[in-house]
Design a protein around this motif. Structure first.
Motif, PDB file in Angstrom:
ATOM      1  N   PHE A   1       0.882  -1.224   0.061  1.00  0.00           N
ATOM      2  CA  PHE A   1      -0.114  -0.111   0.076  1.00  0.00           C
ATOM      3  C   PHE A   1       0.603   1.162  -0.012  1.00  0.00           C
ATOM      4  O   PHE A   1       1.826   1.243   0.862  1.00  0.00           O
ATOM      5  CB  PHE A   1      -0.886  -0.020   1.305  1.00  0.00           C
ATOM      6  N   ALA A   2       0.567   2.191  -0.866  1.00  0.00           N
ATOM      7  CA  ALA A   2       1.365   3.454  -0.909  1.00  0.00           C
ATOM      8  C   ALA A   2       0.272   4.576  -0.821  1.00  0.00           C
ATOM      9  O   ALA A   2      -0.702   4.641  -1.223  1.00  0.00           O
ATOM     10  CB  ALA A   2       2.073   3.568  -2.170  1.00  0.00           C
ATOM     11  N   THR A   3       0.548   5.466   0.036  1.00  0.00           N
ATOM     12  CA  THR A   3      -0.466   6.677   0.526  1.00  0.00           C
ATOM     13  C   THR A   3       0.389   8.010   0.134  1.00  0.00           C
ATOM     14  O   THR A   3       1.432   8.338   0.517  1.00  0.00           O
ATOM     15  CB  THR A   3      -0.862   6.497   2.007  1.00  0.00           C
ATOM     16  N   VAL A   4      -0.661   8.907  -0.374  1.00  0.00           N
ATOM     17  CA  VAL A   4      -0.136  10.216  -0.827  1.00  0.00           C
ATOM     18  C   VAL A   4      -1.307  11.262  -0.099  1.00  0.00           C
ATOM     19  O   VAL A   4      -2.552  11.091  -0.221  1.00  0.00           O
ATOM     20  CB  VAL A   4      -0.014  10.462  -2.391  1.00  0.00           C
ATOM     21  N   ARG A   5      -0.697  12.176   0.332  1.00  0.00           N
ATOM     22  CA  ARG A   5      -1.816  13.179   1.272  1.00  0.00           C
ATOM     23  C   ARG A   5      -1.436  14.644   0.732  1.00  0.00           C
ATOM     24  O   ARG A   5      -0.155  14.973   0.706  1.00  0.00           O
ATOM     25  CB  ARG A   5      -1.836  13.242   2.442  1.00  0.00           C
ATOM     26  N   GLY A   6      -2.293  15.452  -0.028  1.00  0.00           N
ATOM     27  CA  GLY A   6      -1.951  16.694  -0.244  1.00  0.00           C
ATOM     28  C   GLY A   6      -3.017  17.292  -1.027  1.00  0.00           C
ATOM     29  O   GLY A   6      -3.625  16.799  -1.755  1.00  0.00           O
ATOM     30  N   GLY A   7      -2.941  18.842  -1.086  1.00  0.00           N
ATOM     31  CA  GLY A   7      -3.849  19.565  -1.874  1.00  0.00           C
ATOM     32  C   GLY A   7      -5.297  19.355  -1.480  1.00  0.00           C
ATOM     33  O   GLY A   7      -5.701  18.952  -0.476  1.00  0.00           O
ATOM     34  N   ASP A   8      -6.080  19.307  -2.738  1.00  0.00           N
ATOM     35  CA  ASP A   8      -7.463  19.011  -2.570  1.00  0.00           C
ATOM     36  C   ASP A   8      -7.844  17.831  -3.303  1.00  0.00           C
ATOM     37  O   ASP A   8      -9.026  17.607  -3.866  1.00  0.00           O
ATOM     38  CB  ASP A   8      -8.376  20.187  -3.116  1.00  0.00           C
ATOM     39  N   VAL A   9      -7.211  16.842  -3.525  1.00  0.00           N
ATOM     40  CA  VAL A   9      -7.487  15.605  -4.262  1.00  0.00           C
ATOM     41  C   VAL A   9      -8.710  14.608  -3.551  1.00  0.00           C
ATOM     42  O   VAL A   9      -8.326  14.636  -2.174  1.00  0.00           O
ATOM     43  CB  VAL A   9      -6.169  14.545  -4.122  1.00  0.00           C
ATOM     44  N   VAL A  10      -9.688  14.916  -4.387  1.00  0.00           N
ATOM     45  CA  VAL A  10     -10.867  14.219  -3.908  1.00  0.00           C
ATOM     46  C   VAL A  10     -10.404  12.556  -3.380  1.00  0.00           C
ATOM     47  O   VAL A  10     -11.120  12.151  -2.571  1.00  0.00           O
ATOM     48  CB  VAL A  10     -11.970  14.318  -4.880  1.00  0.00           C
ATOM     49  N   GLY A  11      -9.990  11.842  -4.407  1.00  0.00           N
ATOM     50  CA  GLY A  11      -9.804  10.600  -4.193  1.00  0.00           C
ATOM     51  C   GLY A  11      -9.274   9.839  -5.581  1.00  0.00           C
ATOM     52  O   GLY A  11     -10.088   9.830  -6.521  1.00  0.00           O
ATOM     53  N   ASP A  12      -7.950   9.253  -5.544  1.00  0.00           N
ATOM     54  CA  ASP A  12      -7.476   8.559  -6.532  1.00  0.00           C
ATOM     55  C   ASP A  12      -7.047   7.178  -6.015  1.00  0.00           C
ATOM     56  O   ASP A  12      -6.509   7.223  -4.885  1.00  0.00           O
ATOM     57  CB  ASP A  12      -6.262   9.084  -7.074  1.00  0.00           C
ATOM     58  N   HIS A  13      -7.256   6.048  -6.858  1.00  0.00           N
ATOM     59  CA  HIS A  13      -6.955   4.813  -6.227  1.00  0.00           C
ATOM     60  C   HIS A  13      -6.555   4.072  -7.608  1.00  0.00           C
ATOM     61  O   HIS A  13      -7.148   4.003  -8.621  1.00  0.00           O
ATOM     62  CB  HIS A  13      -8.188   3.948  -5.633  1.00  0.00           C
ATOM     63  N   THR A  14      -5.546   3.266  -7.322  1.00  0.00           N
ATOM     64  CA  THR A  14      -4.974   2.575  -8.671  1.00  0.00           C
ATOM     65  C   THR A  14      -4.406   1.236  -7.880  1.00  0.00           C
ATOM     66  O   THR A  14      -3.514   1.160  -6.938  1.00  0.00           O
ATOM     67  CB  THR A  14      -3.807   3.186  -9.467  1.00  0.00           C
ATOM     68  N   VAL A  15      -4.675   0.175  -8.438  1.00  0.00           N
ATOM     69  CA  VAL A  15      -4.196  -1.231  -8.054  1.00  0.00           C
ATOM     70  C   VAL A  15      -3.196  -1.685  -9.341  1.00  0.00           C
ATOM     71  O   VAL A  15      -3.910  -1.639 -10.618  1.00  0.00           O
ATOM     72  CB  VAL A  15      -5.334  -2.167  -7.975  1.00  0.00           C
ATOM     73  N   MET A  16      -2.136  -2.073  -9.051  1.00  0.00           N
ATOM     74  CA  MET A  16      -1.142  -2.621 -10.263  1.00  0.00           C
ATOM     75  C   MET A  16      -0.879  -4.148  -9.880  1.00  0.00           C
ATOM     76  O   MET A  16      -0.584  -4.362  -8.994  1.00  0.00           O
ATOM     77  CB  MET A  16       0.038  -1.557  -9.955  1.00  0.00           C
ATOM     78  N   PHE A  17      -0.996  -4.566 -11.112  1.00  0.00           N
ATOM     79  CA  PHE A  17      -0.722  -6.116 -10.968  1.00  0.00           C
ATOM     80  C   PHE A  17       0.815  -6.133 -11.827  1.00  0.00           C
ATOM     81  O   PHE A  17       0.410  -5.760 -13.186  1.00  0.00           O
ATOM     82  CB  PHE A  17      -1.656  -6.846 -11.831  1.00  0.00           C
ATOM     83  N   MET A  18       1.755  -6.371 -11.506  1.00  0.00           N
ATOM     84  CA  MET A  18       2.977  -6.220 -12.328  1.00  0.00           C
ATOM     85  C   MET A  18       3.800  -7.689 -12.097  1.00  0.00           C
ATOM     86  O   MET A  18       3.862  -8.428 -11.216  1.00  0.00           O
ATOM     87  CB  MET A  18       4.140  -5.416 -11.659  1.00  0.00           C
TER      88      MET A  18
END
Length: 275
Positions: free
Chosen positions: A212-229
């Motif tokens: 899990f990777a978390t980013v916080r900042g600005g006014d981002v409403v919500g972004d989610h990405t799942v990567m299968f590598m």
């Protein structure tokens, strides 16, 4: 043309009305032709008590005064939508259980004990809990289950999420739910394989982990990405929300659906027929 008075209007109470989601819920409730705002609740002692809830939601005066306690307005709504705080949600669930009122819950951050108490009310009233009320996100949950089962053990799985600077929990409830969907599909115990941070000389990536990777900042409403590598390719499933109306519209849709149910525990997968 059908007059709104000729059809049943679901009266909705909104707890946490002063928050970002609360304001969006007031707007969504007002704009939906099948719902009407019945009550708006804020924390006791708030300076907003007594104000018109419609002005709080930027939709004009609605004649619904903001109150500081759900118990004051139990006769003014059919379904409660609660995006407040764990303790406030528990208090509100007790009131709803005592008066046979369904509850849609978007609150996150419950402790194990708090969650257990909340879930116990499903024997008395309909409860709908969801980590995310967006139709698109719930479709992603379904796609993630399919992708994990098809791609299987040969792919490393990572979950990325980004939100505004004011969000207090990490990772997001949606990201955790994505992890739960992935772990179940891959037959893993998320508590054992989840990795919430990496730093220093950590060595090669264990094959069965879910990062899990978390980013916080600005006014981002919500972004989610799942990567299968895997070697030679990468599959990504992404959802990006540009407005909280994506969530509030879904929660109002859930409230309409929940009013038709008897006691039990439900989520947005039930509302959307994605089981």
């Amino acid at each position: 043309m059908t007059n709104s008075q000729d059809r049943h209007m679901t009266r909705i109470a909104i707890a946490g009305a002063a928050g970002r989601m609360g304001k969006a819920l007031i707007e969504s409730t007002h704009k939906n032709p099948d719902t009407a705002l019945g009550a708006a609740i804020v924390r006791s002692g708030s300076s907003l008590i007594g104000a018109d809830a419609g002005e709080l939601g930027n939709v004009g005066k609605l004649g619904v005064a903001i109150v500081g306690s759900l118990a004051e307005v139990v006769d003014q709504f059919d379904v409660l939508i609660d995006f407040s705080s764990p303790l406030a949600t528990l208090d509100n669930a007790r009131v709803c259980a005592a008066h046979n009122k369904p509850v849609v819950i978007g609150t996150t951050g419950f402790s194990v004990a708090e969650k257990a108490e909340l879930l116990a009310y499903q024997t008395q009233i309909p409860l709908l809990l969801s980590a995310n009320f967006s139709t698109g996100v719930n479709l992603c949950f379904k796609l993630l289950d399919l992708a994990a089962r098809v791609l299987g053990e040969g792919y490393d799985v990572e979950v990325y999420e980004a939100h505004h600077r004011h969000k207090v929990d990490s990772p997001s409830g949606t990201a955790v739910r994505m992890g739960e969907v992935l772990a179940k599909a891959l037959e893993r115990d998320l508590d054992k394989v989840a990795v919430y941070g990496r730093e220093g000389q950590i060595g090669p990536r264990p094959a069965d982990t879910i990062g899990f990777a978390t980013v916080r900042g600005g006014d981002v409403v919500g972004d989610h990405t799942v990567m299968f590598m895997a070697d030679g390719e990468r599959v990504e499933i992404t959802h990006k929300a540009s407005s909280r109306l994506a969530f509030s519209n879904g929660a109002v849709r859930a409230a309409i659906w929940l009013q038709q149910q008897t006691s039990g525990l439900f989520d947005m997968q039930d509302v959307l027929g994605l089981r």
